[in-house]
Design a protein around this motif. Sequence first.
Motif, PDB file in Angstrom:
ATOM      1  N   MET A 130       0.828  -1.207   0.000  1.00 16.64           N
ATOM      2  CA  MET A 130       0.000   0.000   0.000  1.00 16.64           C
ATOM      3  C   MET A 130       0.865   1.260   0.000  1.00 16.64           C
ATOM      4  O   MET A 130       0.544   2.246  -0.673  1.00 16.64           O
ATOM      5  N   ILE A 131       1.943   1.248   0.764  1.00 16.56           N
ATOM      6  CA  ILE A 131       2.829   2.405   0.846  1.00 16.56           C
ATOM      7  C   ILE A 131       3.395   2.753  -0.527  1.00 16.56           C
ATOM      8  O   ILE A 131       3.460   3.932  -0.908  1.00 16.56           O
ATOM      9  N   LYS A 132       3.766   1.754  -1.289  1.00  9.82           N
ATOM     10  CA  LYS A 132       4.294   1.997  -2.634  1.00  9.82           C
ATOM     11  C   LYS A 132       3.260   2.654  -3.538  1.00  9.82           C
ATOM     12  O   LYS A 132       3.601   3.450  -4.411  1.00  9.82           O
ATOM     13  N   ARG A 133       1.984   2.312  -3.310  1.00 13.75           N
ATOM     14  CA  ARG A 133       0.911   2.873  -4.140  1.00 13.75           C
ATOM     15  C   ARG A 133       0.403   4.204  -3.599  1.00 13.75           C
ATOM     16  O   ARG A 133      -0.365   4.902  -4.267  1.00 13.75           O
ATOM     17  N   GLY A 134       0.733   4.530  -2.358  1.00 10.50           N
ATOM     18  CA  GLY A 134       0.289   5.781  -1.755  1.00 10.50           C
ATOM     19  C   GLY A 134      -1.153   5.779  -1.329  1.00 10.50           C
ATOM     20  O   GLY A 134      -1.761   6.857  -1.185  1.00 10.50           O
ATOM     21  N   ALA A 135      -1.721   4.589  -1.083  1.00  8.78           N
ATOM     22  CA  ALA A 135      -3.119   4.504  -0.663  1.00  8.78           C
ATOM     23  C   ALA A 135      -3.392   3.136  -0.057  1.00  8.78           C
ATOM     24  O   ALA A 135      -2.760   2.147  -0.435  1.00  8.78           O
ATOM     25  N   GLY A 136      -4.361   3.102   0.860  1.00 10.58           N
ATOM     26  CA  GLY A 136      -4.759   1.825   1.426  1.00 10.58           C
ATOM     27  C   GLY A 136      -5.593   2.012   2.673  1.00 10.58           C
ATOM     28  O   GLY A 136      -5.515   3.046   3.351  1.00 10.58           O
ATOM     29  N   LYS A 137      -6.407   1.028   2.974  1.00 15.82           N
ATOM     30  CA  LYS A 137      -7.281   1.040   4.144  1.00 15.82           C
ATOM     31  C   LYS A 137      -6.985  -0.201   4.984  1.00 15.82           C
ATOM     32  O   LYS A 137      -7.058  -1.334   4.480  1.00 15.82           O
ATOM     33  N   ILE A 138      -6.659   0.006   6.251  1.00  9.49           N
ATOM     34  CA  ILE A 138      -6.465  -1.099   7.182  1.00  9.49           C
ATOM     35  C   ILE A 138      -7.468  -0.941   8.319  1.00  9.49           C
ATOM     36  O   ILE A 138      -7.546   0.118   8.947  1.00  9.49           O
ATOM     37  N   ILE A 139      -8.245  -1.986   8.545  1.00 10.23           N
ATOM     38  CA  ILE A 139      -9.274  -1.984   9.591  1.00 10.23           C
ATOM     39  C   ILE A 139      -8.993  -3.166  10.509  1.00 10.23           C
ATOM     40  O   ILE A 139      -9.062  -4.331  10.091  1.00 10.23           O
TER      41      ILE A 139
END
Length: 252
Positions: A130-139
Amino acid sequence: MSLGLFDLKGRRALVTGSSQGIGLALAQGLAAAGAELVLNGRDVEKLTKAAAQFDGIARILPFDATDHEAARHAIDDFEAKTGAIDILVNNAGMQFRTPLEDFPADAFERLLRTNISSVFNVGQAVARHMIKRGAGKIINIASVQTALARPSIAPYTATKGAVGNLTKGMATDWAKYGLQCNAIAPGYFDTPLNAALVADADFSAWLEKRTPAGRWGRVEELVGACIFLASDASSFVNGHVLYVDGGITASL
């Protein structure tokens, strides 16, 4: 405000511990909002049976979330061969009830691995992509025991307190990369994990009096919180623990 903020079409969600209970209910809710699913657990047969409910939009990714190397290898391989995991729901967990003075050391260690290490293992493995893509959701799935204790579950309470603080740590480290890391803290829900309590008439009577809503929660009542935290609607929500508990943490 457009309801499109809650639309998950074109996104892929990995849900750990998703062959039954809260994990399966959250997977169903994410699918209804448009997400493609990746179901995780250790029992391939149970995962396959769960995936069959989703008419081809669910894959299975069996691995042991308590094993750091296994989690990293499975997620790296999936990302390389299949594609991005946009949403992670860290739901895998266990319970063990006995008075603290009699609590077996091996049960304590299992609780630590299942309830805390799994969140770190899978969270780290997914976040690196996610960091490489610059986006992400962790729940992360916390608990009412993130804030409150009850007799006979002190180690479980400790693990869920840790999940709440690990969620804050994830947000602190990873928000700058475009990730939103939050937790849902369910109150008392009618799930396989709580089957013994649901069957206990005295406990259910106590719970109904203790909870302002006056009843057990239904797993589908967690879905709205999950969709909110998985969607663009929560783009500036980070490090938050959202209690879905019928008011039990609000009332003495």
